[in-house]
Design an enzyme around this catalytic site. Structure first.
Site, PDB file in Angstrom:
ATOM      1  N   ASP A   1       0.787  -1.224   0.000  1.00 15.82           N
ATOM      2  CA  ASP A   1       0.000   0.000   0.000  1.00 15.82           C
ATOM      3  C   ASP A   1       0.827   1.286   0.000  1.00 15.82           C
ATOM      4  O   ASP A   1       0.576   2.157  -0.823  1.00 15.82           O
ATOM      5  CB  ASP A   1      -0.982  -0.013   1.188  1.00 15.82           C
ATOM      6  CG  ASP A   1      -1.978   1.116   1.096  1.00 15.82           C
ATOM      7  OD1 ASP A   1      -2.438   1.396  -0.024  1.00 15.82           O
ATOM      8  OD2 ASP A   1      -2.282   1.731   2.129  1.00 15.82           O
TER       9      ASP A   1
ATOM     10  N   CYS B   1     -25.559  -8.097  -8.022  1.00 13.51           N
ATOM     11  CA  CYS B   1     -25.391  -7.492  -6.685  1.00 13.51           C
ATOM     12  C   CYS B   1     -25.110  -5.994  -6.811  1.00 13.51           C
ATOM     13  O   CYS B   1     -24.334  -5.567  -7.660  1.00 13.51           O
ATOM     14  CB  CYS B   1     -24.238  -8.177  -5.954  1.00 13.51           C
ATOM     15  SG  CYS B   1     -23.932  -7.475  -4.308  1.00 13.51           S
TER      16      CYS B   1
ATOM     17  N   CYS C   1     -14.285   4.596   6.408  1.00 18.70           N
ATOM     18  CA  CYS C   1     -15.706   4.260   6.285  1.00 18.70           C
ATOM     19  C   CYS C   1     -15.786   2.801   5.869  1.00 18.70           C
ATOM     20  O   CYS C   1     -15.068   2.366   4.975  1.00 18.70           O
ATOM     21  CB  CYS C   1     -16.338   5.170   5.226  1.00 18.70           C
ATOM     22  SG  CYS C   1     -17.967   4.623   4.643  1.00 18.70           S
TER      23      CYS C   1
END
Ligand code: SF4
Ligand code: SF4
Length: 367
Positions: free
Chosen positions: A153, A222, A272
């Site tokens: 990352d 979905c 979030c």
């Protein structure tokens, strides 16, 4: 493929699959794959940039755009690398929140929420021993020192694109990697470039060409993440719209939060979970709630010490206090107003002070 590969493959495809499976099991990885060196085309890069611009994201992540060329063509700056091992690892998602240095609010008191994956040790740090052990085991298996470079990352490497290219899964509507086999997106990714030529391979083995057509794409039928996103930041077939994303606003956007951004933030103190907690829909443990009154009054140095070793250190005291003020803006009542006024007088940060000024200006009059 890069021209001029030296020598024959170090492992056969079959041997590699066995090695990946055994290594992944031992290290607690969810999946791992080997991807031989490749070069991206100008067309692929142009498509990425066009999509990024279409989502109104241009200029919103300067560090990403500064390193875009390296991200879009990760082997170009590593001419020595012949293979990248890319892997997925679970981290904290299903464990109890564990940030004891950040006090919880009293019942009914204003609270901000920390994203579930950040409620414990930093995943960047958790990746380091995995990378070191993966490297060590590969050197042992190949019986020679390897030139290598690894990370997770916090480096300009497109791990998700590598993972998709290696067959570990596909990008879902929430713009995260959906691991093959319907295992969802609650994983982190790491990658290890090495100067050994390995065949392409993955564990678990992706569907081969004979059956791939029969496997439904991960998001077929979905829309849970699109429906769950509280700000409409997710749309079909375009990148996440950063401007409205709570994760972006709470962790990456460094400026003053205007009234609209304060509304979008909701109770997001850091990150979030809405579009990941439902993919797959099994996350039972919410992120940790933090007492906003405490957060706005704790000295920055003390807070920085408490954040050390967690992903929240990336945001640091200023962003967390700014976010606390913005969340508090949505709380009715004179107590919240008093807290904001007090915090504005006490802060040394213009970003926090100006965010509070906007919050106070846009509050409804107290009843
Ligand atoms: S929630 Fe559904 S639509 Fe969204 S990424 Fe997951 S599988 Fe795809
Ligand atoms: S992190 Fe939250 S705000 Fe951002 S896209 Fe996902 S659900 Fe929407």
């Amino acid at each position: 493929m890069v021209a001029g590969h030296p020598g024959p493959p170090a492992m056969t495809r079959h041997e590699l699959a066995g090695w990946l499976e055994a290594t992944a099991h031992d290290l607690g990885l969810a999946a791992a794959a080997s991807l031989p060196a490749y070069r991206t085309t100008a067309g692929e890069q142009a498509a990425w940039q066009a999509a990024w611009g279409a989502a109104d994201n241009a200029g919103r992540l300067p560090w990403l755009e500064r390193t875009l060329a390296a991200r879009l063509d990760p082997f170009a700056g590593r001419p020595w690398a012949r293979t990248v091992l890319v892997f997925a690892f679970p981290h904290l998602w299903d464990r109890p929140a564990n940030l004891p240095d950040l006090p919880a609010p009293a019942a009914g008191a204003p609270a901000g929420r920390i994203s579930r994956y950040a409620c414990g040790p930093d995943y960047h740090l958790a990746a380091r021993p995995l990378l070191a052990e993966l490297h060590r085991r590969l050197e042992t298996r190949l019986a020679r020192p390897l030139r290598h470079e690894g990370g997770a990352d916090a480096w300009p490497v497109p791990e998700r694109f590598l993972a998709v290219r290696a067959g570990l899964g596909q990008t879902g509507r929430n713009r995260m990697l959906q691991l093959a086999g319907g295992r969802g997106c609650r994983f982190f990714l790491g990658a290890l470039f090495v100067d050994a030529e390995l065949p392409a391979g993955a564990w678990p083995t992706p569907a081969d060409s004979a059956t791939a057509g029969a496997a439904p794409p991960p998001c077929a039928g979905c829309r849970r993440c699109l429906d769950a996103c509280p700000t409409g930041a997710l749309h079909d077939d375009v990148p996440l719209r950063l401007a409205a994303c709570r994760s972006y606003l709470s962790m990456e956007y460094r400026g003053v939060l205007d009234a609209c951004q304060q509304g979008w933030l909701g109770d997001a103190l850091f990150g979030c979970d809405a579009c990941t907690a439902i993919c797959p829909p099994a996350l039972a443990t919410p992120g940790q709630a933090v007492d906003l009154q405490w957060l706005l009054s704790v000295p920055a140095g003390d807070l920085r010490r408490r954040l050390h070793g967690t992903a929240l250190a990336h945001a640091g005291p200023t962003l967390l206090k700014r976010n606390a003020a913005a969340i508090l803006a949505g709380h009715p009542g004179a107590d919240a107003r008093r807290l904001l006024v007090h915090a504005a007088a006490a802060t040394g940060s213009a970003v926090v002070r100006d965010t509070i000024a906007i919050a106070l200006a846009h509050r409804r009059p107290e009843a």
